[in-house]
Design a protein around this motif. Sequence first.
Motif, short mmCIF file in Angstrom:
data_model
loop_
_atom_site.label_atom_id
_atom_site.label_comp_id
_atom_site.label_asym_id
_atom_site.label_seq_id
_atom_site.Cartn_x
_atom_site.Cartn_y
_atom_site.Cartn_z
N THR A 88 2.38 0.25 1.80
CA THR A 88 2.98 0.85 2.97
C THR A 88 2.82 2.36 2.94
OG1 THR A 88 4.65 -0.89 2.83
CG2 THR A 88 5.10 0.92 4.34
N PHE A 90 4.89 5.15 4.27
CA PHE A 90 6.23 5.24 4.83
C PHE A 90 6.34 6.38 5.82
CE2 PHE A 90 6.77 2.97 0.88
CZ PHE A 90 7.66 1.98 1.22
N SER A 92 8.70 8.41 6.05
CA SER A 92 9.17 9.62 5.36
C SER A 92 8.22 10.02 4.24
CB SER A 92 10.54 9.34 4.77
OG SER A 92 10.43 8.27 3.83
N ALA A 94 7.87 9.30 1.39
CA ALA A 94 8.47 8.84 0.13
C ALA A 94 7.58 9.13 -1.07
CB ALA A 94 8.82 7.35 0.21
N ARG B 199 14.68 5.42 -0.65
CA ARG B 199 13.33 5.16 -0.14
C ARG B 199 12.29 5.31 -1.25
NH1 ARG B 199 13.74 8.70 5.25
NH2 ARG B 199 14.54 10.12 3.69
N TYR B 200 12.60 6.14 -2.25
CA TYR B 200 11.68 6.26 -3.39
C TYR B 200 11.62 4.94 -4.15
CZ TYR B 200 12.04 11.29 -2.62
OH TYR B 200 12.01 12.54 -2.07
N ASP B 206 6.97 -1.09 -3.51
CA ASP B 206 5.79 -1.31 -2.69
C ASP B 206 4.52 -1.07 -3.50
OD1 ASP B 206 4.76 -1.69 0.13
OD2 ASP B 206 3.78 0.20 -0.41
#
Lengths: 400, 303
Positions: A88, A90, A92, A94, B199-200, B206
């Motif tokens: 993904t 992201f 943001s 990330a 989110r990290y 991921d």
Amino acid sequence: MAHLDFAERGADLELAGIHKRFPGFTAIESLDLTIPAGSFFALLGPSGCGKTTTLRLVAGLEEPTSGRIRIGGVDVTDVTAYRRPVNTVFQSYALFPHLSILENVAFGLKRRKIADPLGLAHEALRLVELDHLAGRRPAQLSGGQQQRVALARAIVNRPALLLLDEPLGALDLKLRRQMQLELKSIQTEVGLTFLHVTHDQEEAMTMADTVAVMNKGRIEQLGAPEELYELPRTAFVATFLGQSNLFTGDVVAGNPNSITVDVGGTAIVVPLDRAAKHTGTVSVGVRPEKVALHRSAPAPDGERNVLGAGRVVDVSYTGVSTQYLVEVPGIAGRLTVFAQNSGVGHSASLGDEVWLSWRVEHGFGLADEAEAPARFDDDTDTTALAAQERAALQTELEEA
Amino acid sequence: MAFAAFATAEAVPQAPKRASRIGWFLLAPGLAYLALFFLTPLISLLLTSLQAPDLYGDIGAYVYAFNWQNYVDVVSEYGEHILRSFGYALVATAAALLISYPIAYYIGVRCRSRPLLQSILLVLVIAPFFISFLLRTLAWKQLLSDESFIITSLKALSLMAPDAHFTGTAFAVIFGLTYNFIPFMTLPIYTTLERLDTRYLEAGADLYGSPATVFRKVTLPLSMPGVVAGTLLTFIPAAGDYVNASRDFLGGTDTAMIGNVIEANFLVLLNYPAAAALSIILMAVILAIVGVYVKRAGTEDLL
């Protein structure tokens, strides 16, 4: 495990009967979608339409309430995120703030114990032209550079399926154009399947092979960008993807080739194969740039629909074209006309009496009826709901 | 909260370079206070540590000298206590870290969606501060003394040898140190984990990181400022602590730490130079350890 190897080519993605409910609202309602391998697929919709949730379901960051997700024919619904052959980019970005750009890009490769992770990471950074910044930290890069690092960090893993969550949202217009072209060329070069989520209709149209317009947890229409633009099927698609002039009326006549709709006393003809609904009350429309402006009543020739006379109530010059708003007696709402500033054709000024016409084959008939558009959409995106919930909790606490 | 200030101290952006009289004016009270109540006693301590006994005076009378032999004497006499202090402090710090990190993680990350529960748990972490730590340590002595219900029950169940003790052992002292410093460890770790962007963690998952790998490669490095602050806030006072190891509390004769030795030299033996020399050594060793630790932990890179 199969995913430990680089994907040779993109895999197709299949969503079957997906529902996703969060406490208090339904994000996705009965979603069926197949994305063929190697395609650039865009999921387009306003905020809160469920497109990011769809992406998170595919990535494995959320679990569907019901339904199955298959990637390359393998059911991954119950597979945890880190075992899915998906990466993904992201919204943001990330990027890990404690790691260098190079370490960030090599992160996925190292987790999968792929040989020479740093060499491959350098290669991916060269692809996005950022190899000279490999030693920096994410905080030392500009937004656009961070976005390219996020992209490199995802594609270096050669995932069968690459998910892009509005990755260009934070960029300024010029950089966004440049990144759109880069993304498109990377996709063609490496042949991966891209699933791109965006609320920017122009971005979806320029980049994707196939666009799905999503609204309130459902896909409204799916097809090639030209197809969606030229022949929208619902009022939402007609107005979200570009602008449309929509009229609602009853079908008063029909023949094997066309239907005639009575709109406030004026007959509007739409080709039968461009109308989704052939009887009863229907909404028909035409794109503003297809409408021509006349200073005198044009002679009816059977090939054009004519409206008028009307009055120009607003003129705005936008450079390439001029936008006119015209009020026609008997027709609800104002009509929008885009006229190219090519120096050819008629121009009008505020208050002028004008006639409007467009070729019959440019009209389209919708499957649903156009409603008066709300000034503001319901705020149903995830952040807003969370904020509302917190506010409710706070009042509850204060009362207690 | 003071702990939050400690954890974010390194993130303060650079102050304007322009020399400002107002700045000095605002700093003046603090500087004056430190000069009076920190620098003066420190110099006095240094001078005392070099004093020699007054040959013509009473016991406890010393004259100013340059008697560095004091340092050699205390190291040879109390070397064991010095080592023991740092050993106990190290074990207690490690134990407090192992206990506090999961608590801080639970409150700071898992309870984010439930702010009420988060506040309640935080209050529970801070609650022990409402009672003096002397009283709390004394309470543990009562609870774990040889005649206490817990120890007699354990002995009755043959889980403890009939002639075994809990109080007075190294284990009891480390237990007390760990217990007393858990809030100091938990709060700074909590403040960094509370700001941790989840989110990290999603990005880690991921990118094929298993939950354990994501913790090791993402969560832990990002919470290092809190871990460093917490371990320092625990290790430094624990190394100099003289309450837990005291015979009046959880310690015994063979668990005396450097703090107890300084106390005894100063108040009982009236050997002020020895007490002062030990204090200087304690300070120097802590400074050296902390300096190396902070440099190795590399927290300046994190923010």
